[in-house]
Design a protein around this motif. Structure first.
Motif, mmCIF file in Angstrom:
data_model
loop_
_atom_site.group_PDB
_atom_site.id
_atom_site.type_symbol
_atom_site.label_atom_id
_atom_site.label_comp_id
_atom_site.label_asym_id
_atom_site.label_seq_id
_atom_site.Cartn_x
_atom_site.Cartn_y
_atom_site.Cartn_z
ATOM 1 N N TYR A 148 9.141 -1.274 -8.668
ATOM 2 C CA TYR A 148 9.890 -2.391 -8.345
ATOM 3 C C TYR A 148 9.434 -2.801 -6.722
ATOM 4 O O TYR A 148 9.185 -4.073 -6.601
ATOM 5 N N TYR A 149 9.568 -2.023 -5.770
ATOM 6 C CA TYR A 149 9.302 -2.348 -4.620
ATOM 7 C C TYR A 149 7.907 -2.664 -4.188
ATOM 8 O O TYR A 149 7.549 -3.688 -3.353
ATOM 9 N N LEU A 150 6.836 -2.105 -5.142
ATOM 10 C CA LEU A 150 5.481 -2.643 -5.244
ATOM 11 C C LEU A 150 5.567 -4.143 -5.501
ATOM 12 O O LEU A 150 5.054 -5.078 -4.741
ATOM 13 N N LEU A 151 6.259 -4.437 -6.690
ATOM 14 C CA LEU A 151 6.116 -5.930 -7.259
ATOM 15 C C LEU A 151 6.884 -6.884 -5.961
ATOM 16 O O LEU A 151 6.501 -7.920 -5.860
ATOM 17 N N HIS A 157 11.659 7.836 -9.249
ATOM 18 C CA HIS A 157 10.774 7.070 -8.174
ATOM 19 C C HIS A 157 9.661 6.324 -8.622
ATOM 20 O O HIS A 157 9.053 5.409 -7.979
ATOM 21 N N VAL A 158 9.317 6.603 -9.990
ATOM 22 C CA VAL A 158 7.996 5.760 -10.198
ATOM 23 C C VAL A 158 8.514 4.416 -10.594
ATOM 24 O O VAL A 158 7.920 3.356 -10.419
ATOM 25 N N LEU A 159 9.719 4.303 -11.146
ATOM 26 C CA LEU A 159 10.382 3.065 -11.525
ATOM 27 C C LEU A 159 10.935 2.387 -10.187
ATOM 28 O O LEU A 159 10.627 1.170 -10.081
ATOM 29 N N MET A 160 11.340 3.136 -9.236
ATOM 30 C CA MET A 160 11.817 2.346 -7.844
ATOM 31 C C MET A 160 10.633 1.955 -7.218
ATOM 32 O O MET A 160 10.636 0.824 -6.546
ATOM 33 N N LEU A 175 0.809 -1.174 0.199
ATOM 34 C CA LEU A 175 -0.118 -0.028 0.072
ATOM 35 C C LEU A 175 0.798 1.317 0.093
ATOM 36 O O LEU A 175 0.692 2.157 -0.632
ATOM 37 N N HIS A 176 1.957 1.138 0.739
ATOM 38 C CA HIS A 176 2.724 2.217 0.982
ATOM 39 C C HIS A 176 3.565 2.854 -0.482
ATOM 40 O O HIS A 176 3.522 3.796 -0.934
ATOM 41 N N ASN A 177 3.820 1.604 -1.151
ATOM 42 C CA ASN A 177 4.518 1.750 -2.330
ATOM 43 C C ASN A 177 3.713 2.038 -3.432
ATOM 44 O O ASN A 177 3.960 2.953 -4.506
ATOM 45 N N LEU A 178 2.449 1.743 -3.311
ATOM 46 C CA LEU A 178 1.306 1.943 -4.287
ATOM 47 C C LEU A 178 1.169 3.539 -4.247
ATOM 48 O O LEU A 178 0.957 4.258 -5.334
ATOM 49 N N ILE A 179 1.281 4.022 -2.864
ATOM 50 C CA ILE A 179 0.915 5.514 -2.988
ATOM 51 C C ILE A 179 1.877 6.191 -3.641
ATOM 52 O O ILE A 179 1.442 7.305 -4.136
ATOM 53 N N LEU A 180 3.231 6.014 -2.901
ATOM 54 C CA LEU A 180 4.361 6.848 -3.557
ATOM 55 C C LEU A 180 4.408 6.538 -5.053
ATOM 56 O O LEU A 180 4.968 7.404 -5.769
ATOM 57 N N LEU A 181 4.208 5.407 -5.695
ATOM 58 C CA LEU A 181 4.144 5.205 -7.268
ATOM 59 C C LEU A 181 3.335 6.160 -7.674
ATOM 60 O O LEU A 181 3.522 6.941 -8.797
ATOM 61 N N THR A 182 1.998 6.196 -7.206
ATOM 62 C CA THR A 182 0.846 7.159 -7.831
ATOM 63 C C THR A 182 1.301 8.673 -7.588
ATOM 64 O O THR A 182 0.983 9.410 -8.473
ATOM 65 N N LEU A 183 1.828 8.956 -6.585
ATOM 66 C CA LEU A 183 1.921 10.312 -6.086
ATOM 67 C C LEU A 183 3.295 10.700 -6.972
ATOM 68 O O LEU A 183 3.322 11.818 -7.595
ATOM 69 N N SER A 184 4.358 9.689 -7.461
ATOM 70 C CA SER A 184 5.293 10.095 -8.068
ATOM 71 C C SER A 184 5.087 10.350 -9.364
ATOM 72 O O SER A 184 5.382 11.377 -10.176
ATOM 73 N N LEU A 185 4.182 9.479 -9.882
ATOM 74 C CA LEU A 185 3.614 9.938 -11.418
ATOM 75 C C LEU A 185 3.236 11.014 -11.433
ATOM 76 O O LEU A 185 3.138 11.769 -12.415
#
Length: 266
Positions: free
Chosen positions: A185-188, A179-182, A69-79
């Motif tokens: 990766y952490y989300l997966l 950070h989208v890429l990073m 959940l944390h990584n999904l939030i930061l992935l979405t926010l970074s994008l």
């Protein structure tokens, strides 16, 4: 398609909250030295304390779900930040030179500085990375590089805004994109699949720092051959910080990838 683009542009650039944004010292949320120092002291104190005390364990499944959940939030926010700042830069810049050199002085207001403010607070959300590492019991991952990067990048973002630092749009878009890429990766990884491209994340971060020095050369040219670029003092701090990170990331890359490849005979 035009409707989608117009709606995207409205919610990321021309929304009244975004267009009227202005960084006001001791008035805007987070715009004070006290907030900055208190935040950093709290982060470093909690990191040290939690690292050396026994805390209740969390089952691996729950920890994976929280991490996902944390990584999904930061992935979405970074994008969102990468797209938002790109569109804001295109909308706000008077000339292409503005991307690299804000005229001196430039007040910190408008869409680009709004996204810089969002970026600033996204770095506070990233502090949760440290907590998740501590809860996972992986002391090897809680390195000096990790804590140093998470701490000083907040100071860097503060200077971006408080000095109206030139090159801010370039730095924000490139960093958020990586950070989208990073975080993908952490989300997966949190979902149970470890992609092969972990080394790509580190390589992109190293390329980012090298790229920052190259575009800084253009900014310096504009600064010393014209009337000056805004936020030169903030840029000096940023340059030293990036140089230190580059050295630490190169060292990390060597220890984690070069040595392993050598041991495998590659």
């Amino acid at each position: 398609m035009d409707t989608f683009h117009s709606k995207l542009h409205y919610y990321l650039v021309t929304h009244p909250t975004i267009t009227t944004f202005e960084w006001k010292p001791n008035h805007t949320w987070g715009a004070s030295p006290l907030f900055l120092t208190t935040t950093l002291f709290t982060y470093l104190s909690l990191t040290f304390t939690l690292r050396h005390v026994t805390i209740p364990t969390i089952t691996p499944i729950i920890l994976r779900l929280i991490s996902a959940l944390h990584n999904l939030i930061l992935l979405t926010l970074s994008l969102t930040m990468a797209v938002g700042c790109s569109l804001a830069t295109i909308s706000q810049m008077p000339t292409h030179r503005w991307i690299f050199c804000f005229p001196n002085p430039t007040p910190p207001r408008g869409p680009v500085f709004f996204w810089a403010h969002v970026f600033y607070f996204s770095k506070l959300i990233e502090f949760i990375d440290t907590l998740l590492i501590i809860l996972s019991g992986s002391s090897r991952r809680l390195s000096f590089l990790h804590v140093y990067h998470h701490s000083v990048v907040v100071v860097m973002c503060y200077f971006w805004l408080s000095t109206s630092q030139s090159l801010l749009p370039v730095a924000l878009v490139t960093n958020a994109s990586i950070h989208v890429l990073m975080y993908a990766y952490y989300l997966l990884c949190a979902l149970g699949w470890r992609p092969w491209w972990k080394v790509l994340v580190t390589n992109c971060q190293i390329v980012q720092f090298v790229f920052s020095f190259l575009v800084s050369g253009l900014m310096l040219y504009y600064h010393f051959t014209g009337s000056g670029c805004s936020g030169f003092g903030g840029w000096c701090f940023n340059a030293v910080f990036n140089a230190s990170l580059l050295a630490l990331f190169v060292n990390f890359h060597f220890k984690n990838y070069a040595k392993k490849n050598k041991e495998k005979g590659f």
